[in-house]
Design an enzyme around this catalytic site. Sequence first.
Site, PDB file in Angstrom:
ATOM      1  N   ASN A 147      -8.120  -2.659  13.643  1.00  0.00           N
ATOM      2  CA  ASN A 147      -9.570  -2.854  13.462  1.00  0.00           C
ATOM      3  C   ASN A 147      -9.684  -4.241  12.322  1.00  0.00           C
ATOM      4  OD1 ASN A 147      -8.519  -1.829  11.108  1.00  0.00           O
ATOM      5  ND2 ASN A 147     -10.020  -0.195  10.792  1.00  0.00           N
TER       6      ASN A 147
ATOM      7  N   ASP B 114       0.956  -1.204   0.087  1.00  0.00           N
ATOM      8  CA  ASP B 114      -0.032  -0.070  -0.024  1.00  0.00           C
ATOM      9  C   ASP B 114       0.934   1.198   0.175  1.00  0.00           C
ATOM     10  OD1 ASP B 114       1.123   0.027   2.564  1.00  0.00           O
ATOM     11  OD2 ASP B 114      -0.851  -0.674   3.273  1.00  0.00           O
TER      12      ASP B 114
END
Length: 254
Positions: free
Chosen positions: A134, A67
């Site tokens: 998360n 990323d």
Amino acid sequence: MNVLHFDSEMAWTHAICSLWRDRLHLKPDLTMCLPSGATPVDVYGEMSRSARQGLVSFKRATVFALDEFGGLAPDDPGRTSHTLRRQLIDIVGVSPDAFHVLDPDHPDLSAHCAEYETAIGSGFDLVVLGIGLNGHLGMNEPGSPIDSPTRRVDLHESTIQSSARYFTHQNLPRWGLTVGLKALLGAGEVWLLAKGSAKAEIVREILKREVGTANPASLLRRHPNAWLFLDAAAGALVSGQAGLPAAITRSAAP
Ligand code: PGA
């Protein structure tokens, strides 16, 4: 998903590196997708030492950055591509044209992401991932579709706040580019790395809660060749029998 528990950070690092050297010996032209972040720092350090000592070679390997953060100066040292270069790529001798990075400053992000997807081609042999607090994988936040491609994404607030560790300034990135879940879940082998007590709760959720896009990392429980590497602290809430911390267990998808 195969779950490996280690009783120390050092054992965790050594095991991952030993397997990684094996993979590169078996297939020197391995195609990998690699993360930045705090989790793999020691692993990259040991792989760098291994390469310097001639124990492993990355010369024929191909690496895709997982990323990249958007909205930062091009030379910001916290950008994924710079971190990867500094910690691994420049040391282990990946050839420059075999290191693929995402460019958040590209004038046509859709076309750039489509090109990245084309370059990934038939897919990764090995994907190495950290885990977001998360459950995100790369920048695939909860709710990302399982067939999502490489694309521009907005970061969740918890991801923005936890990225502060990577930067020496307060201009925290709010978006980024990421390889999508389709290529990550379609890889031949996926290693999910977790160490430290901050990851214990999300590790429990990955293994004990329902598999679904609400927790992207849980989707790896359906992958035929996914491995979760836990040090004692990250595995504290899911360890099997006390006294047997170094164990392999298997968590099948329901
Ligand atoms: P970390 O980040 O390795 O810095 O903990 C992992 C992630 O957020 O994907």
